[in-house]
Design an enzyme around this catalytic site. Sequence first.
Site, PDB file in Angstrom:
ATOM      1  N   ARG A  25      44.035  33.106  44.643  1.00 42.18           N
ATOM      2  CA  ARG A  25      43.396  34.412  44.409  1.00 42.18           C
ATOM      3  C   ARG A  25      44.366  35.572  44.623  1.00 42.18           C
ATOM      4  NH1 ARG A  25      38.011  33.472  47.905  1.00 42.18           N
ATOM      5  NH2 ARG A  25      37.035  31.814  46.684  1.00 42.18           N
ATOM      6  N   ARG A  29      40.870  41.491  44.711  1.00 40.96           N
ATOM      7  CA  ARG A  29      40.341  42.774  45.177  1.00 40.96           C
ATOM      8  C   ARG A  29      41.100  43.394  46.334  1.00 40.96           C
ATOM      9  NH1 ARG A  29      34.268  41.338  46.224  1.00 40.96           N
ATOM     10  NH2 ARG A  29      35.176  39.273  46.532  1.00 40.96           N
ATOM     11  N   ARG A  38      40.042  46.165  37.080  1.00 33.09           N
ATOM     12  CA  ARG A  38      38.689  45.582  37.042  1.00 33.09           C
ATOM     13  C   ARG A  38      37.667  46.645  36.650  1.00 33.09           C
ATOM     14  NH1 ARG A  38      34.232  44.464  36.798  1.00 33.09           N
ATOM     15  NH2 ARG A  38      32.910  43.040  37.990  1.00 33.09           N
ATOM     16  N   ASP A  75      38.493  32.176  35.612  1.00 39.10           N
ATOM     17  CA  ASP A  75      37.491  31.702  36.564  1.00 39.10           C
ATOM     18  C   ASP A  75      37.092  30.286  36.183  1.00 39.10           C
ATOM     19  OD1 ASP A  75      35.564  32.878  38.816  1.00 39.10           O
ATOM     20  OD2 ASP A  75      34.383  31.519  37.561  1.00 39.10           O
ATOM     21  N   TYR A 150      27.327  24.864  40.502  1.00 36.68           N
ATOM     22  CA  TYR A 150      26.893  26.182  40.043  1.00 36.68           C
ATOM     23  C   TYR A 150      25.945  26.074  38.852  1.00 36.68           C
ATOM     24  CZ  TYR A 150      30.402  28.318  43.068  1.00 36.68           C
ATOM     25  OH  TYR A 150      31.135  28.716  44.166  1.00 36.68           O
TER      26      TYR A 150
END
Length: 343
Positions: A25, A29, A38, A75, A150
């Site tokens: 990652r 962020r 973003r 992703d 998921y």
Amino acid sequence: MPQNRIMLDVLKGKTVFPPPLWMMRQAGRYLPEYRETRRRAGSFLDLCYDPDLAVEVTMQPIERFGFDASILFSDILVVPHALGRDVRFEEGRGPLLTPITAAEIAALESKTFHVNLEPVYETVRRLRAKLPDETTLIGFCGAPWTVATYMIAGHGTPDQAPARLFAYREPAAFQHLLKVLADHSAAYLIRQIEAGADVVQIFDSWSGVLDDASFDLFCVQPVSEIVGRVRAVHPDVPIIGFPKGAGARYRTYRQKTGVTALGIDWTVPLIAAKDLQRLGAVQGNLDPLRLVAGGKALSDGVEAILKALGDGPLIFNLGHGITPETPIAHVEAMVKLVRSATR
């Protein structure tokens, strides 16, 4: 293939000190420039599917820290999305999907799979052209078990109970889902390699919630299938497996899947990591919260890993992804600690 990508040397079993360094990652962020890109993208999926913006954010940590490897910005859930399932990301809630039913598994749409993922392949092509020659480019996918959790629950859960129950109650349908995901994930990785990826990584973020029989059936066997399919086309491309939380089953995972290198989470004792390293390269395994804390917690963690694993094939990394609250100064300190280390 260029001879100056030191991560590739380590993946061949060589010892390089200081070891190559990157972070899971690493485009994320914690970086203000990522947050700005973003914002411009509109939605997270728009960012994943826009090659201009995806290249931009993938390059940001390379330009700032000079990591030895760059991982494609995307992703794991682009695979079910490309198979026709709805996937959306909501701020503060993470990924949301419409839970799939047993009947819907048989109707997954694969005809336009690669067409839907063409923007990702274009991103890989542009990255390989733009990255410094010495920087290894990593492609990736989610492991079938983790992606399936998921798809079945419709969101992340603490112990993946919905997927475990579904697997027990609907074993035939669940095995079919894993097979579809394994087939398409292998094809996805092959296309990434053809576009320019030097290495691919398979993320199994939820392998640690399963019992022995389920671990073998849901984690090991589908990943082994992916590895076999990729190797049949690209036998020399290294494959990193990261079965987070596998604990005592890391060795079994490595032996049965045939992955080139093993990503290990921060809970793996370094004496156990050393034992795993005898079978080939390991990647990890700094606790991401040591990086958040900084100071002595960070320096002690880095020193312990380098002392235990630095005399074998090691790729220095976190034991999971960097967290958004991590100070940039602490990342800079970690890079300096690793790169200035002496034996």
